[in-house]
Design an enzyme around this catalytic site. Structure first.
Site, mmCIF file in Angstrom:
data_model
loop_
_atom_site.group_PDB
_atom_site.id
_atom_site.type_symbol
_atom_site.label_atom_id
_atom_site.label_comp_id
_atom_site.label_asym_id
_atom_site.label_seq_id
_atom_site.Cartn_x
_atom_site.Cartn_y
_atom_site.Cartn_z
ATOM 1 N N SER A 100 -35.584 75.362 44.448
ATOM 2 C CA SER A 100 -34.507 75.489 43.471
ATOM 3 C C SER A 100 -34.966 74.826 42.188
ATOM 4 O O SER A 100 -35.820 73.927 42.207
ATOM 5 C CB SER A 100 -33.233 74.799 43.979
ATOM 6 N N TYR A 112 -28.849 66.874 46.729
ATOM 7 C CA TYR A 112 -29.497 68.183 46.637
ATOM 8 C C TYR A 112 -30.738 68.097 45.758
ATOM 9 O O TYR A 112 -31.786 68.650 46.108
ATOM 10 C CB TYR A 112 -28.512 69.223 46.088
#
Length: 262
Positions: A142, A155
Site C-alpha cells: 500500500s 496499518y
C-alpha cells in the site's frame, strides 16, 4: 530466460476485492490459477465463474500454509505467488488505538506473507530447475507502507514492514531468476476494505469514497499485477505505485470534479 507453456499462479485473499479481480484477469490472460482464502463459498463461486481452482486456508496458521504447499506440489508446477491477503483495522491514534488491532494487522499483512514466501519459495525453485525460465513473487502492499498519515498507526507500521520484507527478499534472491515485485496501491474502492477497517460501519466506510472522482477499482490493481507478471523474464518492475489521479498522498485526496486551475 525462456518461458513457455501454461503458467500457474497462487493468489491469496482471492475471495473478494483485488484478489478476486486478479484471479479473473490472470485466467483471462491464460494462466492456471489457485485462489486461496478462508471463505469456501466465495472461492467456489469464483472457480465456477473463471475455471480457476481453489484452496481454503487461513494464512495465519502455519498448518494451513503447509497444507497449501502440499496441495500445490501434488497438482503441478508453481510459477508465481501473489501475496494479496491483508487488511486494516481502525483509524485511531498510536496512543489510543487497540493493540489487538495492531497484532491482527501484523499477522495478516506481514507474518502471513512471510509464512507464504518461506513455504512456497522452494516450489518456485523446483519449477525453475525443472523448466528453466524464471518465477515471480508479487506482494500487494500500500502507499501506507511508504508515506505515514494521521490515523495510519498500525496499518502504516504493518505495511512499512511488508515493504521492508519485500525489499530484503529481493536482495536475498539476487542471483536467482526470481522476480520480486511490490504493488503499492493508493485509494481502491472495494466492497470490504473500509468496511473491515471500520468494524462493519457501512456509513463510515462509504464516507471514505464520497465525492472522490474515480478512486481505483480492484480491476485497476489486478491489471497492474497481470502487466508486471507479463513483462519479459529479464524485466523486473520492482515497485509500482498506483493511485487515482484525485489522490496525491494518503492524506491528500481531491473531492468533486477535477478541473484545471486558472
Amino acid at each position: 530466460m525462456k518461458r513457455g507453456g501454461t503458467r500457474r499462479a497462487v493468489v491469496t485473499g482471492a475471495s473478494s476485492g483485488i484478489g478476486a479481480a486478479t484471479v479473473r484477469q490472470l485466467r483471462a490472460a491464460g494462466w492456471d490459477v489457485v485462489g486461496v482464502a478462508r471463505r469456501e463459498d466465495r472461492l467456489a463461486a469464483l472457480a465456477a465463474e473463471t475455471g480457476a481452482s481453489f484452496f481454503v486456508a487461513d494464512l495465519t496458521r502455519q498448518a494451513d500454509v503447509d497444507a497449501l504447499a502440499a496441495h500445490l506440489a501434488e497438482t503441478g508446477p508453481l510459477h508465481a505467488v501473489v501475496n494479496n491477503a491483508g487488511g486494516a483495522k481502525g483509524l485511531d491514534s498510536v496512543e489510543g488505538s487497540d493493540a489487538a488491532d495492531w497484532q491482527w494487522m501484523f499477522e495478516v499483512n506481514v507474518i502471513a506473507v512471510k509464512r507464504v514466501i518461506s513455504t512456497l519459495l522452494p516450489l518456485l525453485r523446483d519449477t525453475v530447475r525443472a523448466e528453466g525460465g524464471g518465477a515471480d513473487i508479487v506482494t500487494v502492499t500500500s502507499i501506507a507502507g511508504h508515506v505515514a498519515y494521521v490515523g495510519g498507526g498500525g496499518y502504516n507500521a504493518a505495511k512499512f514492514a511488508a515493504h521492508a520484507l519485500t525489499a530484503v527478499l529481493r536482495l536475498e534472491l539476487n542471483g536467482e531468476p526470481i522476480r520480486v515485485i511490490e504493488i503499492a496501491p493508493g485509494m481502491v474502492h472495494t466492497e470490504e476494505f473500509s468496511l473491515v477497517r471500520f468494524g462493519g460501519d457501512q456509513a463510515r466506510a462509504d464516507a471514505v469514497y464520497a465525492e472522490v472522482p474515480n478512486p481505483l477499482s480492484a480491476d485497476d490493481v489486478a491489471e497492474t499485477i497481470v502487466h508486471a507478471l507479463g513483462r519479459p523474464a529479464h524485466v523486473d518492475l520492482d515497485l509500482i505505485v498506483v493511485k487515482p489521479v484525485a489522490q496525491s498522498a494518503p492524506h491528500l485526496v481531491a473531492k468533486g470534479e477535477l478541473r484545471p486551475r486558472g
